[in-house]
Design an enzyme around this catalytic site. Structure first.
Site, mmCIF file in Angstrom:
data_model
loop_
_atom_site.group_PDB
_atom_site.id
_atom_site.type_symbol
_atom_site.label_atom_id
_atom_site.label_comp_id
_atom_site.label_asym_id
_atom_site.label_seq_id
_atom_site.Cartn_x
_atom_site.Cartn_y
_atom_site.Cartn_z
ATOM 1 N N ASN A 263 3.302 16.995 11.543
ATOM 2 C CA ASN A 263 4.447 16.446 10.803
ATOM 3 C C ASN A 263 4.392 16.795 9.309
ATOM 4 O O ASN A 263 5.379 17.291 8.749
ATOM 5 C CB ASN A 263 4.499 14.926 11.007
ATOM 6 N N THR B 223 6.907 12.716 4.242
ATOM 7 C CA THR B 223 5.575 12.983 3.690
ATOM 8 C C THR B 223 5.466 14.434 3.228
ATOM 9 O O THR B 223 5.016 14.708 2.112
ATOM 10 C CB THR B 223 4.475 12.618 4.709
ATOM 11 N N LYS C 131 -2.451 3.155 -2.807
ATOM 12 C CA LYS C 131 -1.347 4.097 -2.542
ATOM 13 C C LYS C 131 0.004 3.459 -2.904
ATOM 14 O O LYS C 131 0.843 4.084 -3.556
ATOM 15 C CB LYS C 131 -1.362 4.531 -1.073
ATOM 16 N N SER D 199 8.844 4.315 4.238
ATOM 17 C CA SER D 199 8.702 3.099 5.050
ATOM 18 C C SER D 199 9.215 1.893 4.266
ATOM 19 O O SER D 199 9.869 1.005 4.822
ATOM 20 C CB SER D 199 7.241 2.844 5.406
ATOM 21 N N LYS E 64 -4.011 -3.006 6.791
ATOM 22 C CA LYS E 64 -4.228 -2.062 7.892
ATOM 23 C C LYS E 64 -4.642 -2.863 9.111
ATOM 24 O O LYS E 64 -5.236 -3.936 8.976
ATOM 25 C CB LYS E 64 -5.346 -1.068 7.528
ATOM 26 N N ASP F 257 0.414 4.455 12.995
ATOM 27 C CA ASP F 257 -0.710 5.219 12.429
ATOM 28 C C ASP F 257 -1.293 6.005 13.596
ATOM 29 O O ASP F 257 -0.632 6.141 14.637
ATOM 30 C CB ASP F 257 -1.729 4.229 11.825
ATOM 31 N N LYS G 277 1.132 -3.854 3.292
ATOM 32 C CA LYS G 277 1.773 -2.767 4.022
ATOM 33 C C LYS G 277 0.703 -1.829 4.545
ATOM 34 O O LYS G 277 -0.229 -1.470 3.811
ATOM 35 C CB LYS G 277 2.699 -2.000 3.059
HETATM 36 P P1 NAD Z 1 -0.157 15.511 13.173
HETATM 37 O O1 NAD Z 1 -0.976 14.915 14.246
HETATM 38 O O2 NAD Z 1 1.325 15.566 13.308
HETATM 39 O O3 NAD Z 1 -0.655 17.023 12.877
HETATM 40 C C1 NAD Z 1 -1.968 17.367 12.686
HETATM 41 C C2 NAD Z 1 -2.049 18.889 12.670
HETATM 42 O O4 NAD Z 1 -3.367 19.283 12.351
HETATM 43 C C3 NAD Z 1 -1.725 19.551 14.005
HETATM 44 O O5 NAD Z 1 -0.991 20.721 13.786
HETATM 45 C C4 NAD Z 1 -3.086 19.900 14.563
HETATM 46 O O6 NAD Z 1 -3.035 21.006 15.465
HETATM 47 C C5 NAD Z 1 -3.798 20.269 13.281
HETATM 48 N N1 NAD Z 1 -5.251 20.231 13.380
HETATM 49 C C6 NAD Z 1 -6.035 19.325 13.973
HETATM 50 N N2 NAD Z 1 -7.334 19.675 13.860
HETATM 51 C C7 NAD Z 1 -7.343 20.824 13.156
HETATM 52 C C8 NAD Z 1 -8.362 21.692 12.698
HETATM 53 N N3 NAD Z 1 -9.649 21.431 12.935
HETATM 54 N N4 NAD Z 1 -8.012 22.786 11.991
HETATM 55 C C9 NAD Z 1 -6.713 23.070 11.746
HETATM 56 N N5 NAD Z 1 -5.706 22.295 12.154
HETATM 57 C C10 NAD Z 1 -6.029 21.192 12.840
HETATM 58 O O7 NAD Z 1 -0.588 14.714 11.851
HETATM 59 P P2 NAD Z 1 0.245 14.506 10.522
HETATM 60 O O8 NAD Z 1 1.076 13.286 10.676
HETATM 61 O O9 NAD Z 1 0.852 15.769 10.081
HETATM 62 O O10 NAD Z 1 -0.938 14.095 9.514
HETATM 63 C C11 NAD Z 1 -1.788 15.068 8.920
HETATM 64 C C12 NAD Z 1 -2.614 14.384 7.845
HETATM 65 O O11 NAD Z 1 -1.755 13.761 6.891
HETATM 66 C C13 NAD Z 1 -3.561 13.272 8.327
HETATM 67 O O12 NAD Z 1 -4.682 13.259 7.470
HETATM 68 C C14 NAD Z 1 -2.742 12.005 8.084
HETATM 69 O O13 NAD Z 1 -3.563 10.860 7.947
HETATM 70 C C15 NAD Z 1 -2.078 12.384 6.773
HETATM 71 N N6 NAD Z 1 -0.863 11.612 6.469
HETATM 72 C C16 NAD Z 1 0.218 11.656 7.298
HETATM 73 C C17 NAD Z 1 1.362 10.958 6.964
HETATM 74 C C18 NAD Z 1 2.604 11.024 7.811
HETATM 75 O O14 NAD Z 1 3.614 10.430 7.407
HETATM 76 N N7 NAD Z 1 2.615 11.736 8.924
HETATM 77 C C19 NAD Z 1 1.403 10.161 5.784
HETATM 78 C C20 NAD Z 1 0.281 10.147 4.954
HETATM 79 C C21 NAD Z 1 -0.839 10.875 5.301
#
Ligand code: NAD
Length: 428
Positions: A221, A190, A94, A362, A106, A146, A70
């Site tokens: 998100n 998440t 994970k 998921s 991946k 992703d 996955k």
């Molecule tokens: P996203 O793209 O929806 O949001 C990212 C946020 O970070 C945005 O608000 C952006 O403006 C902000 N950002 C970017 N650069 C920045 C900086 N230098 N300083 C401050 N803010 C900044 O991404 P997401 O889906 O919320 O994911 C965030 C993190 O969580 C990532 O590391 C991702 O790999 C991890 N993650 C996400 C999920 C998921 O289901 N969405 C699951 C597991 C892990």
């Protein structure tokens, strides 16, 4: 991940460290240090101008002892075999720590998707499946979105796979749009998952969540639903969130002395997580530098933006009041910052436990696809809470029993479960 750091070497080093703690046999270590299968393939795409362009796709299947592989598919220009290998290995851990019956995988394509038209993106997605369809499937390997890939792309990939195998097979891929085989609750999963683990950590540390304040980095998100969850589920307040302002090419922290209103901020945020700072100011918010979030006088820090944000430099700004760091982002804490947490007795909830709500939901999506029966949002979130709580408790128990830090304990639980599945299947 910085270009200089080879992510796969880092993943192997982390594994070696825990293999030592678990006293694993050398042959078991060798089997887990490397992916079981690796695919690299050419995807020729007819571009809109009539020319043919060649892309290179990847899929790594790290370990499937506990179930089908996955993990997401990234469309990113810096994608290499080694970044995908590392991400696949992290997915194995994970899924195991969340105790969902899946392995780690991946995939990716080295491309900036914003340079492609909608039609070219569709051709690339279909081309990826044309090359890989014999080696993915609900019982083999289930990809997901992703960085750089979207629910719409998952819809095209599912359609291409279904055509090739001759039957509708929504369970081949997750992260599909709701109504097209997606699961309710995936959007919240998440961020809410992060908060379920924070709630358990607060119970363990005997903290009163209704008096607690949090500071959050990011407003995408994960951060948005972590903020909503912290306020609505725990009764706490959120001092600030932060975001990357594309126009100014700078990060800002957006704070409010009485605590932010996440719904208001959502209403002035674009699809990339960027807040309209003028509208925020008008509503009484203060706009501060990007790293101000980490120095706030709060009980809980939730990095939920990028990797490497809590590092040797920024960690020095953390207030004495902070008791918990909940890693919503992947890889937000550097090893130097980890040492600081240990010295200061800060309770860290490691990323692959803290943000496992996404992959867990998921998994729920593919379960619903298999049954062809869909749950309500409440059912999905209640099942998620149960899974996250159990995962947290298993890691805490390991940390207390072995006298180790939460990150090591999470690796010990995860690797221990994978090794057990390998033993039960007669692989060792
Ligand atoms: P996203 O793209 O929806 O949001 C990212 C946020 O970070 C945005 O608000 C952006 O403006 C902000 N950002 C970017 N650069 C920045 C900086 N230098 N300083 C401050 N803010 C900044 O991404 P997401 O889906 O919320 O994911 C965030 C993190 O969580 C990532 O590391 C991702 O790999 C991890 N993650 C996400 C999920 C998921 O289901 N969405 C699951 C597991 C892990």
């Amino acid at each position: 991940m910085s270009e200089k750091i080879n992510a796969f070497h880092m993943a192997q080093q982390q594994f070696d460290h825990v293999a030592e703690l678990l006293n694993l046999d050398p042959e078991v270590r060798e089997m887990l240090r490397w992916p079981m299968r690796e695919y690299k393939f050419m995807i020729p795409v007819r571009m809109d101008d009539g020319t043919k362009r060649v892309f290179f796709g990847y899929r790594i299947q790290h370990n499937d002892a506990r179930g089908p592989n996955k993990g997401g598919i990234r469309f990113h220009p810096a994608e290499t075999m080694d970044t995908v290998r590392a991400l696949a290995m992290w997915m194995t851990w994970k899924c195991a720590v969340a105790d969902i019956p899946l392995g780690g995988g991946k995939g990716g394509v080295a491309i900036d998707p914003s340079t492609l038209s909608v039609h070219e993106k569709e051709q690339l997605c279909r081309g990826w499946v044309d090359q890989m369809w014999r080696n993915i499937g609900p019982r083999q390997d289930v990809p997901a979105p992703d960085v750089g890939t979207t629910p719409q792309m998952m819809g095209w990939m599912m359609d291409e796979y279904s055509k090739l195998v001759g039957e509708y097979t929504p369970g081949v891929i997750t992260g599909k749009p709701v109504g097209g085989g997606g699961s309710l609750g995936r959007t919240e999963a998440t961020g809410f998952g992060v908060i379920y683990t924070v709630r358990e950590a607060m119970k363990h540390l005997k903290m009163d969540s209704t008096k607690a304040w949090a500071a959050i980095q990011g407003f995408g998100n994960v951060a948005q639903y972590a903020a909503i969850g912290f306020i609505e589920m725990l009764g706490g307040k959120v001092a600030c969130v932060s975001y990357w302002d594309r126009e100014d090419r700078a990060a800002y922290t957006v704070s409010h002395k009485d605590g932010i209103d996440p719904y208001f901020l959502q209403s002035i945020t674009d699809q990339y997580g960027t807040i309209d700072k003028d509208k925020a100011r008008e509503a009484g918010y203060e706009i501060e530098p990007g790293d101000a979030w980490i120095g706030k006088d709060v009980d809980v820090l939730i990095p939920a933006a990028l990797e490497g944000q809590v590092n040797a430099e920024t960690v020095q700004k953390i207030s004495d009041r902070v008791k918990i760091v909940a890693e919503g982002a992947n890889g937000p804490t550097t090893p130097e910052a980890d040492e600081f947490f240990k010295e200061r007795g800060i309770f860290d909830i490691p990323d692959f436990l803290c943000n496992a709500g996404g992959v867990t939901t998921s998994y729920f999506e593919s379960v619903q696809n298999d049954m062809n029966f869909y749950w309500s949002k409440e059912e999905v979130l209640s099942k998620l809470d149960h899974k996250m709580t159990n995962a947290f408790q298993a890691v805490l128990e390991m940390a207390e029993k072995e006298g180790v830090y939460m990150r090591d304990a999470a690796y010990m639980v995860a690797i221990g479960r994978v090794v057990k599945a390998m033993e039960l299947r007669g692989w060792l």
